[in-house]
Design a protein around this motif. Structure first.
Motif, mmCIF file in Angstrom:
data_model
loop_
_atom_site.group_PDB
_atom_site.id
_atom_site.type_symbol
_atom_site.label_atom_id
_atom_site.label_comp_id
_atom_site.label_asym_id
_atom_site.label_seq_id
_atom_site.Cartn_x
_atom_site.Cartn_y
_atom_site.Cartn_z
ATOM 1 N N ASP A 224 0.806 -1.220 0.000
ATOM 2 C CA ASP A 224 0.000 0.000 0.000
ATOM 3 C C ASP A 224 0.846 1.281 0.000
ATOM 4 O OD1 ASP A 224 -2.390 -1.369 -0.234
ATOM 5 O OD2 ASP A 224 -2.524 -1.710 1.924
ATOM 6 N N LEU A 225 2.163 1.144 0.156
ATOM 7 C CA LEU A 225 3.025 2.328 0.071
ATOM 8 C C LEU A 225 3.325 2.689 -1.375
ATOM 9 C CD1 LEU A 225 5.736 1.947 2.850
ATOM 10 C CD2 LEU A 225 3.600 3.193 2.891
ATOM 11 N N THR A 226 3.470 1.637 -2.217
ATOM 12 C CA THR A 226 3.901 1.892 -3.593
ATOM 13 C C THR A 226 2.844 1.512 -4.626
ATOM 14 O OG1 THR A 226 4.797 -0.341 -3.742
ATOM 15 C CG2 THR A 226 6.301 1.393 -2.967
ATOM 16 N N GLY A 227 1.859 0.719 -4.217
ATOM 17 C CA GLY A 227 0.854 0.233 -5.167
ATOM 18 C C GLY A 227 1.325 -1.022 -5.915
ATOM 19 N N THR A 228 2.540 -1.463 -5.679
ATOM 20 C CA THR A 228 3.065 -2.648 -6.372
ATOM 21 C C THR A 228 2.320 -3.899 -5.905
ATOM 22 O OG1 THR A 228 5.209 -1.581 -6.195
ATOM 23 C CG2 THR A 228 5.214 -3.891 -6.911
ATOM 24 N N THR A 229 2.015 -4.788 -6.858
ATOM 25 C CA THR A 229 1.335 -6.029 -6.461
ATOM 26 C C THR A 229 2.314 -7.212 -6.497
ATOM 27 O OG1 THR A 229 0.573 -6.339 -8.722
ATOM 28 C CG2 THR A 229 -0.973 -5.308 -7.198
ATOM 29 N N TYR A 230 1.975 -8.205 -5.721
ATOM 30 C CA TYR A 230 2.817 -9.405 -5.577
ATOM 31 C C TYR A 230 1.902 -10.625 -5.594
ATOM 32 C CZ TYR A 230 6.308 -6.102 -3.867
ATOM 33 O OH TYR A 230 7.184 -5.058 -3.759
ATOM 34 N N LYS A 231 2.392 -11.717 -6.166
ATOM 35 C CA LYS A 231 1.619 -12.960 -6.122
ATOM 36 C C LYS A 231 2.213 -13.881 -5.072
ATOM 37 C CE LYS A 231 -0.226 -12.794 -10.677
ATOM 38 N NZ LYS A 231 -0.307 -13.340 -12.006
ATOM 39 N N VAL A 232 1.331 -14.549 -4.347
ATOM 40 C CA VAL A 232 1.793 -15.509 -3.342
ATOM 41 C C VAL A 232 1.020 -16.798 -3.536
ATOM 42 C CG1 VAL A 232 1.916 -16.003 -0.868
ATOM 43 C CG2 VAL A 232 2.360 -13.710 -1.670
ATOM 44 N N MET A 233 1.732 -17.925 -3.436
ATOM 45 C CA MET A 233 1.061 -19.227 -3.603
ATOM 46 C C MET A 233 1.206 -20.018 -2.302
ATOM 47 S SD MET A 233 2.463 -19.824 -7.439
ATOM 48 C CE MET A 233 1.283 -20.960 -8.077
ATOM 49 N N PRO A 234 0.241 -19.851 -1.407
ATOM 50 C CA PRO A 234 0.335 -20.539 -0.118
ATOM 51 C C PRO A 234 -0.243 -21.953 -0.189
ATOM 52 C CG PRO A 234 -1.572 -19.105 -0.112
ATOM 53 C CD PRO A 234 -0.966 -18.990 -1.476
#
Ligand SMILES: Cc1cc2nc3c(=O)[nH]c(=O)nc-3n(C[C@H](O)[C@H](O)[C@H](O)COP(=O)(O)OP(=O)(O)OC[C@H]3O[C@@H](n4cnc5c(N)ncnc54)[C@H](O)[C@@H]3O)c2cc1C
Length: 563
Positions: A224-234
């Motif tokens: 939420d600081l940069t708007g960058t998204t990340y994918k996580v596969m739990p």
């Protein structure tokens, strides 16, 4: 790993055994338990750690004597034991709290429990001495051999009036028993995170990272600081988003109606006469309308609460004028000669209890118990199950987290090898067990602080044995008091910035310190702290300005504090 490094590692390898969404006390507890058991685990929160329901509590580590009336014996026994563990494991934050019930009737209330059992109770009648005596005997029995706090004691009218000179002369008895005061709940949550990360290099906690959605295979997170998204596969997703659990499930593609939240608000008062009248006792009593309310000693201030109103939107809750009138009025019930007005209010806060949906006739009768609700992968099409942590109390976080961690360990095929039951937390580690040990530790601390006994005492009260770390910062940096916040040094703020995952200025004012809650935040102080943080966190002047505006706005909007 710092925040950027942790995010980079998520980008590099999106696989993680457990993703915990929501860093309130239940998400944090589960994170700590899994980390201790060697599991790779990622904890995220869209805001700061412990800033949701976990920042809105009445600060009581309690079994919940009134839940006995609802027949919730298991819940009360568990919570009493957990209260004791908290006092033992985090003595720098959780202290035994003498709790006094002023009683105005003798026989009333005996039918509440049977009527509740038969489903015929609309509104409980006032609890009298007899019913309270029975409850407290059970309460003492639950603490068993774990004698962390003394047993309860009854006083007759005259003894009570001799002990508390301003007490309402209409009392017939007072009963004093012991619970715990969680003096800085947000700090306790943070120290659990720091402990977990120190113990397991594959455990990472990130604030200001939200669950954004899913793409059929993975979960999409957003910084939420940069708007960058990340994918996580739990392999498992733990939904620990408290009042927001159903919204989180919806973002994951599943409609649920697990939460029926109720709002509660509190006031913090700067009122020397009332603070003196209660001494170190919490007054816990039934108001004229039958609601159970409290007047609580929070450092040199007085905490008054709380309400219990069903709400739908957990983001919109605020302490209303109507609640303020109610809170100011309730003091008169116990101390009729003490006048409290709006001028005494230094802070207001509200939050939503993430209770399970319920058909109870009144909000007070909704269970405070906890349960893990499973959404199987077939229901969402996602390749992992969701374990939603529904309900609970601050007090029972460790037991609830243990149950959640057990479920994850079973799913992962891992055998538990470490318990959390008797593990000290943060500044509770190495805590002096006797007056002599305390004296020695404070002398050592004072030496590190170039001979200042007073400063040693202040830091020890604030951080427990972690004060030794703060002292090292003070010895190496600017240890002098900050001009407009003389109880804090620049080095102390640097310590927080460097070691306590501070992202925004309000993290320091509202959660790393008690400055805002105790009514000690000032505009000048906020500007000075922002200046220290800017140096450590590499903020430019625009960011520094933005942080100050953001903090002033939050204080005004959520806590009705104008700086
Ligand atoms: C008024 C009041 C008084 C209380 N008094 C007491 C008391 O005296 N003693 C006691 O034992 N208990 C008390 N409780 C109960 C206790 O505070 C709660 O049961 C407990 O804090 C719940 O913790 P939690 O971790 O489940 O939820 P929360 O603390 O609400 O944590 C949920 C987190 O999820 C995050 N989140 C939400 N959506 C997302 C998303 N999309 N992505 C990432 N993160 C997200 C939120 O930011 C939040 O930090 C009280 C509660 C209230 C409201």
């Amino acid at each position: 790993m710092n925040r950027d490094e942790a995010l980079a590692s998520v980008r590099q390898d999106p696989h993680v055994s457990v993703l915990i969404v929501g860093a309130g006390i239940n998400g944090i507890g589960t994170f700590r338990d899994l980390a201790r058991n060697g599991v790779d685990v990622l904890l995220i929160d869209r805001a700061d750690f412990c800033s949701g329901a976990s920042a809105a509590s009445s600060h009581m580590a309690h079994g919940g004597i009134r839940y006995l009336e609802n027949g919730e014996f298991r819940l009360v026994r568990e919570a009493v034991q957990e209260r004791n563990y908290m006092i033992e494991n985090a003595p720098h934050i959780v202290r035994p709290l003498p709790t006094t019930i002023p009683i105005f009737r003798i026989f009333s209330g005996l039918l509440n429990a049977p009527l509740k059992f038969l489903g015929l109770l609309d509104r409980p009648s006032e609890r009298g001495s007899l019913v309270i005596k029975i409850g407290l005997m059970l309460y003492d029995a639950y603490t068993g051999r774990q004698r962390t706090v003394p047993r309860h004691r009854f006083m007759n009218r005259q003894e009570s009036l001799d002990r508390w000179s301003q007490l309402n002369p209409a009392v017939v008895h007072t009963a004093t028993y012991y619970d715990g005061a969680i003096l800085q709940p947000e700090r306790l949550g943070l120290e659990l995170i720091l402990d977990a990360e120190a113990e397991n290099a594959r455990a990472h906690a990130l604030n200001y990272v939200s669950l954004h959605g899913q793409d059929g295979q993975s979960v999409v997170l957003r910084d939420d600081l940069t708007g960058t998204t990340y994918k996580v596969m739990p392999r498992i997703l733990v939904n620990a988003t408290g009042p927001w659990i159903d919204l989180t499930n919806r973002a994951l593609g599943c409609e649920t109606r697990l939460i029926g939240g109720t709002k509660g608000s509190h006031l913090v008062l700067d009122h020397a006469e009332l603070r003196q009248a209660i001494g170190e006792h919490e007054f816990f009593f039934e108001n004229k309308d039958g609601r159970i309310v409290l007047i609580f000693p929070l450092y040199d201030r007085v905490l008054v609460g709380t309400s219990d109103v069903a709400v739908e939107d957990a983001d919109a809750v605020r302490c209303t004028d109507e609640e303020v009138d109610y809170f100011l009025g309730l003091v008169k019930r116990v101390f009729p000669t003490i006048t409290v007005s709006r001028a005494h209010i230094v802070f207001r806060f509200s939050g939503v209890r993430p209770l399970a949906t319920s058909r109870s006739r009144t909000t007070g009768q909704i269970t405070r118990d906890h349960e893990i609700r499973v959404v199987e992968s077939g229901q969402t099409g996602l390749p992992f199950p969701i374990y939603a942590l529904v309900g609970g109390k601050w007090t029972s976080w460790r037991a609830f987290s243990e149950q959640a961690a057990d479920k994850c360990l079973a799913q992962l095929g891992i055998t538990r090898n470490a318990s959390t039951r008797r593990v000290p937390v943060g500044g509770g580690r190495g805590y002096p067990a006797s007056a002599e040990e305390r004296r020695r530790l404070l002398a050592h601390l004072a030496e590190d602080l170039h001979g200042s006994d007073d400063r040693a005492e202040v830091l020890f009260e604030r951080y427990g044995t972690r004060a030794l770390e703060v002292a090292r910062f003070e010895a190496a940096g600017v240890g002098a008091p900050m001009p407009s916040l003389p109880a804090y040094s620049r080095a102390e703020i640097e310590f927080m910035a460097e070691t306590e995952k501070v992202v925004h200025l309000d993290d320091v004012l509202l959660r790393r310190s008690m400055l805002a809650m105790l009514g000690r935040a000032t505009r000048e102080g906020a500007i000075e702290i922002a200046d220290v943080l800017a140096g450590r966190l590499k903020w430019d002047s625009a960011r520094q300005e933005a942080e100050i505006s953001r903090t002033l706005q939050i204080l005004k909007e959520k806590h009705q504090v104008e700086l």
